[in-house]
Design an enzyme around this catalytic site. Structure first.
Site, PDB file in Angstrom:
ATOM      1  N   PHE A  67       0.846  -1.201   0.000  1.00 28.32           N
ATOM      2  CA  PHE A  67       0.000   0.000   0.000  1.00 28.32           C
ATOM      3  C   PHE A  67       0.881   1.250   0.000  1.00 28.32           C
ATOM      4  O   PHE A  67       0.642   2.187  -0.760  1.00 28.32           O
ATOM      5  CB  PHE A  67      -0.930   0.004   1.229  1.00 28.32           C
ATOM      6  CG  PHE A  67      -2.034   1.029   1.114  1.00 28.32           C
ATOM      7  CD1 PHE A  67      -3.243   0.689   0.528  1.00 28.32           C
ATOM      8  CD2 PHE A  67      -1.856   2.322   1.578  1.00 28.32           C
ATOM      9  CE1 PHE A  67      -4.259   1.635   0.394  1.00 28.32           C
ATOM     10  CE2 PHE A  67      -2.861   3.270   1.444  1.00 28.32           C
ATOM     11  CZ  PHE A  67      -4.064   2.926   0.853  1.00 28.32           C
ATOM     12  N   ASN A 114      -3.730  -7.854  -8.769  1.00 30.10           N
ATOM     13  CA  ASN A 114      -2.709  -6.868  -9.133  1.00 30.10           C
ATOM     14  C   ASN A 114      -1.520  -7.528  -9.799  1.00 30.10           C
ATOM     15  O   ASN A 114      -1.161  -8.654  -9.487  1.00 30.10           O
ATOM     16  CB  ASN A 114      -2.284  -6.049  -7.906  1.00 30.10           C
ATOM     17  CG  ASN A 114      -1.093  -6.661  -7.175  1.00 30.10           C
ATOM     18  OD1 ASN A 114       0.059  -6.453  -7.552  1.00 30.10           O
ATOM     19  ND2 ASN A 114      -1.385  -7.447  -6.135  1.00 30.10           N
ATOM     20  N   ARG A 115      -0.946  -6.786 -10.758  1.00 29.05           N
ATOM     21  CA  ARG A 115       0.335  -7.173 -11.338  1.00 29.05           C
ATOM     22  C   ARG A 115       1.217  -5.925 -11.401  1.00 29.05           C
ATOM     23  O   ARG A 115       1.736  -5.548 -12.443  1.00 29.05           O
ATOM     24  CB  ARG A 115       0.161  -7.810 -12.722  1.00 29.05           C
ATOM     25  CG  ARG A 115      -0.704  -7.041 -13.707  1.00 29.05           C
ATOM     26  CD  ARG A 115      -0.606  -7.627 -15.131  1.00 29.05           C
ATOM     27  NE  ARG A 115      -1.412  -6.924 -16.080  1.00 29.05           N
ATOM     28  CZ  ARG A 115      -2.675  -7.205 -16.416  1.00 29.05           C
ATOM     29  NH1 ARG A 115      -3.295  -8.223 -15.831  1.00 29.05           N
ATOM     30  NH2 ARG A 115      -3.315  -6.488 -17.327  1.00 29.05           N
ATOM     31  N   GLY A 117       4.166  -5.289 -10.128  1.00 29.31           N
ATOM     32  CA  GLY A 117       5.546  -5.551 -10.555  1.00 29.31           C
ATOM     33  C   GLY A 117       6.580  -4.702  -9.816  1.00 29.31           C
ATOM     34  O   GLY A 117       7.556  -4.252 -10.414  1.00 29.31           O
ATOM     35  N   PHE A 118       6.370  -4.525  -8.497  1.00 26.87           N
ATOM     36  CA  PHE A 118       7.342  -3.818  -7.651  1.00 26.87           C
ATOM     37  C   PHE A 118       7.674  -2.428  -8.194  1.00 26.87           C
ATOM     38  O   PHE A 118       8.852  -2.058  -8.324  1.00 26.87           O
ATOM     39  CB  PHE A 118       8.638  -4.621  -7.503  1.00 26.87           C
ATOM     40  CG  PHE A 118       8.547  -5.853  -6.640  1.00 26.87           C
ATOM     41  CD1 PHE A 118       7.510  -6.048  -5.748  1.00 26.87           C
ATOM     42  CD2 PHE A 118       9.532  -6.830  -6.708  1.00 26.87           C
ATOM     43  CE1 PHE A 118       7.441  -7.180  -4.948  1.00 26.87           C
ATOM     44  CE2 PHE A 118       9.483  -7.972  -5.920  1.00 26.87           C
ATOM     45  CZ  PHE A 118       8.436  -8.153  -5.046  1.00 26.87           C
ATOM     46  N   SER A 179       6.094 -12.632  -4.385  1.00 30.23           N
ATOM     47  CA  SER A 179       5.234 -11.884  -5.311  1.00 30.23           C
ATOM     48  C   SER A 179       5.178 -12.623  -6.645  1.00 30.23           C
ATOM     49  O   SER A 179       6.206 -13.043  -7.160  1.00 30.23           O
ATOM     50  CB  SER A 179       5.798 -10.481  -5.538  1.00 30.23           C
ATOM     51  OG  SER A 179       5.184  -9.926  -6.689  1.00 30.23           O
ATOM     52  N   ASN A 181       4.570 -11.294  -9.448  1.00 30.14           N
ATOM     53  CA  ASN A 181       4.662 -10.344 -10.549  1.00 30.14           C
ATOM     54  C   ASN A 181       6.076  -9.959 -10.976  1.00 30.14           C
ATOM     55  O   ASN A 181       6.255  -9.077 -11.794  1.00 30.14           O
ATOM     56  CB  ASN A 181       3.868  -9.082 -10.195  1.00 30.14           C
ATOM     57  CG  ASN A 181       2.401  -9.420  -9.933  1.00 30.14           C
ATOM     58  OD1 ASN A 181       1.786 -10.138 -10.709  1.00 30.14           O
ATOM     59  ND2 ASN A 181       1.864  -8.948  -8.819  1.00 30.14           N
ATOM     60  N   THR A 182       7.075 -10.620 -10.394  1.00 32.61           N
ATOM     61  CA  THR A 182       8.451 -10.457 -10.877  1.00 32.61           C
ATOM     62  C   THR A 182       8.880 -11.827 -11.387  1.00 32.61           C
ATOM     63  O   THR A 182       8.910 -12.785 -10.598  1.00 32.61           O
ATOM     64  CB  THR A 182       9.387  -9.972  -9.738  1.00 32.61           C
ATOM     65  OG1 THR A 182       8.986  -8.653  -9.375  1.00 32.61           O
ATOM     66  CG2 THR A 182      10.844  -9.957 -10.178  1.00 32.61           C
ATOM     67  N   LYS A 212       8.391 -13.866   3.714  1.00 29.16           N
ATOM     68  CA  LYS A 212       6.972 -13.906   3.339  1.00 29.16           C
ATOM     69  C   LYS A 212       6.769 -14.952   2.259  1.00 29.16           C
ATOM     70  O   LYS A 212       7.440 -14.928   1.222  1.00 29.16           O
ATOM     71  CB  LYS A 212       6.529 -12.535   2.838  1.00 29.16           C
ATOM     72  CG  LYS A 212       5.041 -12.439   2.510  1.00 29.16           C
ATOM     73  CD  LYS A 212       4.613 -10.992   2.346  1.00 29.16           C
ATOM     74  CE  LYS A 212       3.157 -10.841   1.962  1.00 29.16           C
ATOM     75  NZ  LYS A 212       2.753  -9.437   1.824  1.00 29.16           N
ATOM     76  N   ASN A 241       1.297 -14.139   0.753  1.00 25.81           N
ATOM     77  CA  ASN A 241       1.188 -13.179  -0.335  1.00 25.81           C
ATOM     78  C   ASN A 241      -0.072 -13.495  -1.160  1.00 25.81           C
ATOM     79  O   ASN A 241      -0.924 -14.266  -0.726  1.00 25.81           O
ATOM     80  CB  ASN A 241       2.457 -13.245  -1.186  1.00 25.81           C
ATOM     81  CG  ASN A 241       2.841 -11.896  -1.755  1.00 25.81           C
ATOM     82  OD1 ASN A 241       2.004 -11.214  -2.341  1.00 25.81           O
ATOM     83  ND2 ASN A 241       4.090 -11.503  -1.595  1.00 25.81           N
TER      84      ASN A 241
HETATM   85  C1  LIG Z   1      -1.952  -3.691  -5.060  1.00 30.80           C
HETATM   86  C2  LIG Z   1      -1.194  -4.639  -4.169  1.00 30.80           C
HETATM   87  C3  LIG Z   1       0.182  -4.514  -4.073  1.00 30.80           C
HETATM   88  C4  LIG Z   1       0.900  -5.390  -3.260  1.00 30.80           C
HETATM   89  N1  LIG Z   1       2.258  -5.242  -3.145  1.00 30.80           N
HETATM   90  C5  LIG Z   1       2.958  -6.057  -2.316  1.00 30.80           C
HETATM   91  C6  LIG Z   1       4.357  -5.889  -2.131  1.00 30.80           C
HETATM   92  O1  LIG Z   1       4.975  -4.972  -2.691  1.00 30.80           O
HETATM   93  N2  LIG Z   1       5.010  -6.774  -1.318  1.00 30.80           N
HETATM   94  C7  LIG Z   1       4.356  -7.791  -0.671  1.00 30.80           C
HETATM   95  O2  LIG Z   1       4.955  -8.571   0.044  1.00 30.80           O
HETATM   96  N3  LIG Z   1       3.016  -7.946  -0.817  1.00 30.80           N
HETATM   97  C8  LIG Z   1       2.321  -7.109  -1.612  1.00 30.80           C
HETATM   98  N4  LIG Z   1       0.969  -7.275  -1.726  1.00 30.80           N
HETATM   99  C9  LIG Z   1       0.318  -8.388  -1.006  1.00 30.80           C
HETATM  100  C10 LIG Z   1      -0.263  -7.948   0.332  1.00 30.80           C
HETATM  101  O3  LIG Z   1       0.735  -7.466   1.197  1.00 30.80           O
HETATM  102  C11 LIG Z   1      -0.985  -9.135   0.997  1.00 30.80           C
HETATM  103  O4  LIG Z   1      -0.041 -10.155   1.271  1.00 30.80           O
HETATM  104  C12 LIG Z   1      -2.100  -9.705   0.129  1.00 30.80           C
HETATM  105  O5  LIG Z   1      -2.771  -8.683  -0.577  1.00 30.80           O
HETATM  106  C13 LIG Z   1      -3.123 -10.490   0.941  1.00 30.80           C
HETATM  107  O6  LIG Z   1      -3.750  -9.662   1.885  1.00 30.80           O
HETATM  108  P1  LIG Z   1      -5.223  -9.026   1.648  1.00 30.80           P
HETATM  109  O7  LIG Z   1      -6.113 -10.147   1.233  1.00 30.80           O
HETATM  110  O8  LIG Z   1      -5.576  -8.424   2.962  1.00 30.80           O
HETATM  111  O9  LIG Z   1      -5.049  -8.001   0.595  1.00 30.80           O
HETATM  112  C14 LIG Z   1       0.230  -6.411  -2.533  1.00 30.80           C
HETATM  113  C15 LIG Z   1      -1.163  -6.513  -2.622  1.00 30.80           C
HETATM  114  C16 LIG Z   1      -1.886  -5.638  -3.415  1.00 30.80           C
HETATM  115  C17 LIG Z   1      -3.368  -5.772  -3.489  1.00 30.80           C
END
Ligand SMILES: Cc1cc2nc3c(=O)[nH]c(=O)nc-3n(C[C@H](O)[C@H](O)[C@H](O)COP(=O)(O)O)c2cc1C
Length: 349
Positions: A67, A114-115, A117-118, A179, A181-182, A212, A241
């Site tokens: 976020f 989401n994708r 991609g860091f 993730s 997306n990488t 994670k 994740n």
């Molecule tokens: C738009 C978006 C971007 C995310 N970016 C990351 C990230 O940069 N690193 C990471 O470990 N998880 C990332 N996540 C995963 C969340 O931290 C979390 O593990 C996942 O969304 C499950 O939780 P939720 O169901 O409450 O969303 C992202 C999730 C979303 C929706």
């Protein structure tokens, strides 16, 4: 009250909504408004306090990674009543991420795909910001990922560089090898690759250090990762994740978009992994995936999570989500005769 605002925000593309929300929170933080609104959103109750990996969490409901990728608004988010904030993912190099659109709502499913991609400003910029800005008085962790252009074999150096830039200011570090997306990133969950990264970070002084995991890992691979975490005396495991799988229950056409699914449809799967991990380690587990209500948080805590995190529910439930969950947790603890959240951790194991 969020209903009206939500209709307006949901009329815009999801990433635009995210940018507007982030800008508003940035302004709130700059003018100090978060200190005033924190009173509306924060539940203060000693029964909610949790000690884990050397940190004291005033409540168990944290903001998940992704976020606040650039660590711009940790104080504004803490003001929403979250008991910890995980910023990032940060990578060694500044990256634009994937092409837009790359974030999709599945409103009927209370889910996102989401994708991204860091996409982030890179370790130098984010590290400088973390060093310069005051942090909130709740634990702040940093989630670190691998730069897209770094070959998998060089991942330990890439993660270590990022840690050297962003690690000093924060309270804990999470290695993100999960993730979707990488390209190739999730291969780093294999025992040898993961050991090389974690050992390099430990040698560099990363502590507390957590990893994670993906909900898509086969059970044997999860068991291997947990065994490694135990062998290396890691400080905790974050589960989970997003998933690349698509449960049949999904009804929205965006289910067909490539990327990681989050929100309600991954709740059960994530809780299963929390339980599986907690049964195999004494280290704290951070439970994340589909937490939207007090019952959801309680389910993960009883399955062994010391604290939980959420992202998708902030989008669907709005800014009162942490408060609602924390108030509900107090009632659930009272109902079941627990003196504190810590008492309930792992009650179902
Ligand atoms: C738009 C978006 C971007 C995310 N970016 C990351 C990230 O940069 N690193 C990471 O470990 N998880 C990332 N996540 C995963 C969340 O931290 C979390 O593990 C996942 O969304 C499950 O939780 P939720 O169901 O409450 O969303 C992202 C999730 C979303 C929706």
């Amino acid at each position: 009250m969020y209903g009206l605002l939500k209709s307006a925000l949901f009329g815009l593309p999801p990433e635009t909504t995210h940018e507007i929300t982030t800008s508003a929170l940035r302004v709130a933080q700059r003018v100090g408004a978060h200190r005033a609104y924190a009173k509306q959103f924060t539940v203060t109750d000693p029964r909610l306090s949790v000690d884990a990996f050397g940190q004291t969490f005033p409540n168990p409901v944290g903001m998940a990674a992704g976020f606040d990728k650039n660590a711009e608004i940790p104080r504004a988010l803490a003001g929403l009543g979250f008991g910890h904030i995980e910023v990032g993912a940060v990578t060694a190099e500044r990256q634009p991420g994937n092409d837009r659109p790359r974030l999709f709502r599945l409103p009927d499913d209370n889910a996102l795909v989401n994708r991204m991609g860091f996409n982030n400003e890179g370790a130098d910029t984010v590290g400088a910001r973390l060093d310069a800005e005051p942090l909130p008085d709740v634990p702040v962790g940093v989630n670190i990922g691998k730069s897209k252009t770094t070959p998998l074999a060089d991942a330990p150096d890439d993660y270590t560089y990022t840690f050297s830039r962003v690690g000093d200011a924060v309270d804990y570090v999470v290695v993100n090898v999960s993730s979707p997306n990488t390209p190739g990133l999730r291969e780093l969950q294999g025992r040898d690759q993961l050991a090389a990264i974690l050992e390099a970070l430990q040698d560099a002084g990363a502590s507390p250090l957590l990893v994670k995991l993906s909900p898509d890992l086969h059970q044997d691979a999860v068991a291997d990762a947990v065994e490694l975490a135990n062998d290396l005396d890691l400080d905790g495991i974050v589960a989970t994740n997003t998933t690349t799988e698509r449960p049949e229950s999904l009804s929205h056409p965006h289910a067909g978009e490539q990327g990681g699914l989050s929100g309600a449809p991954i709740r059960e799967r994530a809780t299963e992994q929390v339980r599986f991990v907690a049964e195999r380690t004494d280290q704290p587990v951070v439970g994340v995936g589909g937490v939207a209500t007090a019952e959801d948080a309680y389910e993960k805590i009883r399955a062994g999570a010391s604290v939980v995190q959420l992202y998708t529910a902030l989008v669907y439930e709005g800014p009162w989500v942490a408060k609602r969950i924390n108030e509900g947790l107090v009632s659930l603890l009272e109902r079941d005769g627990f003196d504190s959240v810590e008492d309930a951790v792992g009650a179902d194991l």
